[in-house]
Design an enzyme around this catalytic site. Structure first.
Site, PDB file in Angstrom:
ATOM      1  N   CYS A  52     -40.822  -9.608 -11.873  1.00  0.00           N
ATOM      2  CA  CYS A  52     -39.787  -9.178 -10.943  1.00  0.00           C
ATOM      3  C   CYS A  52     -40.253  -9.540  -9.532  1.00  0.00           C
ATOM      4  O   CYS A  52     -41.383  -9.215  -9.149  1.00  0.00           O
ATOM      5  CB  CYS A  52     -39.576  -7.667 -11.051  1.00  0.00           C
ATOM      6  SG  CYS A  52     -38.505  -7.007  -9.753  1.00  0.00           S
ATOM      7  N   ASP A  59     -41.127  -9.008 -16.637  1.00  0.00           N
ATOM      8  CA  ASP A  59     -39.813  -9.040 -17.275  1.00  0.00           C
ATOM      9  C   ASP A  59     -39.942  -9.875 -18.539  1.00  0.00           C
ATOM     10  O   ASP A  59     -40.704 -10.843 -18.580  1.00  0.00           O
ATOM     11  CB  ASP A  59     -38.769  -9.670 -16.344  1.00  0.00           C
ATOM     12  CG  ASP A  59     -38.410  -8.772 -15.183  1.00  0.00           C
ATOM     13  OD1 ASP A  59     -38.316  -7.551 -15.377  1.00  0.00           O
ATOM     14  OD2 ASP A  59     -38.208  -9.302 -14.076  1.00  0.00           O
ATOM     15  N   VAL A  74     -37.214 -33.690 -24.900  1.00  0.00           N
ATOM     16  CA  VAL A  74     -38.307 -33.048 -24.180  1.00  0.00           C
ATOM     17  C   VAL A  74     -39.478 -32.915 -25.153  1.00  0.00           C
ATOM     18  O   VAL A  74     -39.291 -32.589 -26.333  1.00  0.00           O
ATOM     19  CB  VAL A  74     -37.895 -31.679 -23.584  1.00  0.00           C
ATOM     20  CG1 VAL A  74     -37.580 -30.656 -24.655  1.00  0.00           C
ATOM     21  CG2 VAL A  74     -38.971 -31.150 -22.643  1.00  0.00           C
ATOM     22  N   GLU A  75     -40.671 -33.209 -24.682  1.00  0.00           N
ATOM     23  CA  GLU A  75     -41.868 -33.064 -25.514  1.00  0.00           C
ATOM     24  C   GLU A  75     -42.181 -31.576 -25.587  1.00  0.00           C
ATOM     25  O   GLU A  75     -42.274 -30.906 -24.559  1.00  0.00           O
ATOM     26  CB  GLU A  75     -43.022 -33.872 -24.903  1.00  0.00           C
ATOM     27  CG  GLU A  75     -44.223 -34.034 -25.814  1.00  0.00           C
ATOM     28  CD  GLU A  75     -45.072 -32.796 -25.882  1.00  0.00           C
ATOM     29  OE1 GLU A  75     -45.363 -32.354 -27.016  1.00  0.00           O
ATOM     30  OE2 GLU A  75     -45.427 -32.263 -24.812  1.00  0.00           O
ATOM     31  N   SER A  76     -42.317 -31.043 -26.791  1.00  0.00           N
ATOM     32  CA  SER A  76     -42.345 -29.591 -26.983  1.00  0.00           C
ATOM     33  C   SER A  76     -43.567 -28.902 -26.385  1.00  0.00           C
ATOM     34  O   SER A  76     -43.451 -27.778 -25.891  1.00  0.00           O
ATOM     35  CB  SER A  76     -42.208 -29.243 -28.463  1.00  0.00           C
ATOM     36  OG  SER A  76     -43.261 -29.780 -29.209  1.00  0.00           O
ATOM     37  N   HIS A  93     -33.772 -12.832 -12.925  1.00  0.00           N
ATOM     38  CA  HIS A  93     -33.401 -13.354 -14.245  1.00  0.00           C
ATOM     39  C   HIS A  93     -32.512 -14.587 -14.127  1.00  0.00           C
ATOM     40  O   HIS A  93     -32.703 -15.586 -14.830  1.00  0.00           O
ATOM     41  CB  HIS A  93     -32.651 -12.299 -15.062  1.00  0.00           C
ATOM     42  CG  HIS A  93     -33.419 -11.039 -15.320  1.00  0.00           C
ATOM     43  ND1 HIS A  93     -34.785 -10.936 -15.246  1.00  0.00           N
ATOM     44  CD2 HIS A  93     -32.975  -9.813 -15.680  1.00  0.00           C
ATOM     45  CE1 HIS A  93     -35.158  -9.715 -15.549  1.00  0.00           C
ATOM     46  NE2 HIS A  93     -34.076  -9.003 -15.812  1.00  0.00           N
ATOM     47  N   GLU A  94     -31.508 -14.482 -13.274  1.00  0.00           N
ATOM     48  CA  GLU A  94     -30.552 -15.576 -13.123  1.00  0.00           C
ATOM     49  C   GLU A  94     -31.247 -16.843 -12.619  1.00  0.00           C
ATOM     50  O   GLU A  94     -30.959 -17.951 -13.079  1.00  0.00           O
ATOM     51  CB  GLU A  94     -29.438 -15.165 -12.152  1.00  0.00           C
ATOM     52  CG  GLU A  94     -28.616 -13.975 -12.619  1.00  0.00           C
ATOM     53  CD  GLU A  94     -29.211 -12.597 -12.273  1.00  0.00           C
ATOM     54  OE1 GLU A  94     -28.510 -11.603 -12.480  1.00  0.00           O
ATOM     55  OE2 GLU A  94     -30.371 -12.524 -11.818  1.00  0.00           O
TER      56      GLU A  94
END
Length: 154
Positions: A52, A59, A74-76, A93-94
């Protein structure tokens, strides 16, 4: 059988330290071996953490990323390290959710991308953040993300 070209990767197969921040994280990509195929690729991060920005308290979220590749995957391992780099990063969060989506879009230029971030309650209120680039292609199979809404104890 298509073989993925991994020659330019710097993190796969090597010990890689956790990035200090999302900005410092290196996201890598590999060529998609089936251009034109509307395959939905899903990554699920059920233990995502960030901080936060006001209190510094942790969070927690369950994040599901779906995308339909155009030319790149995307390479994991790099994605895992990128997501883990948020654990000491303070953001709402957003912001975390949209930053992840937009970073992936900038790297991959996918046909379509959707992110669902199912955040656990802070102050008694869960915050879920959903975003996508637009409607998925009509012929694509995009299953539900499978994360139930937060119900607490009951």
């Amino acid at each position: 059988m298509t073989r993925t070209d991994v020659s330019g990767l710097t993190q796969l197969g090597a010990k890689t330290d956790l990035p200090a921040s999302p900005d410092a994280a290196v996201l890598e990509r590999v060529p998609y071996g089936h251009p034109g195929s509307l395959a939905n690729v899903r990554f699920t991060a059920p233990e995502f953490t960030s901080l936060c920005p006001m209190t510094g308290q942790p969070d927690f979220a369950h994040i599901v990323i779906d995308y339909i590749p155009r030319d790149w995957l995307v390479e994991s391992k790099s994605l895992k390290l990128y997501l883990h780099s948020f654990r000491n990063h303070g953001a709402f969060h957003e912001d975390c959710t949209l930053d992840i989506a937009k970073r992936l879009i900038g790297l991959l230029h996918p046909v379509w991308l959707r992110i669902g971030a199912y955040w656990y309650p802070r102050g008694g209120i869960p915050i879920d953040v959903f975003w996508q680039t637009g409607a998925p292609p009509e012929a694509a199979w995009v299953p539900e993300q499978g994360v139930p809404p937060y119900r607490g104890r009951g």
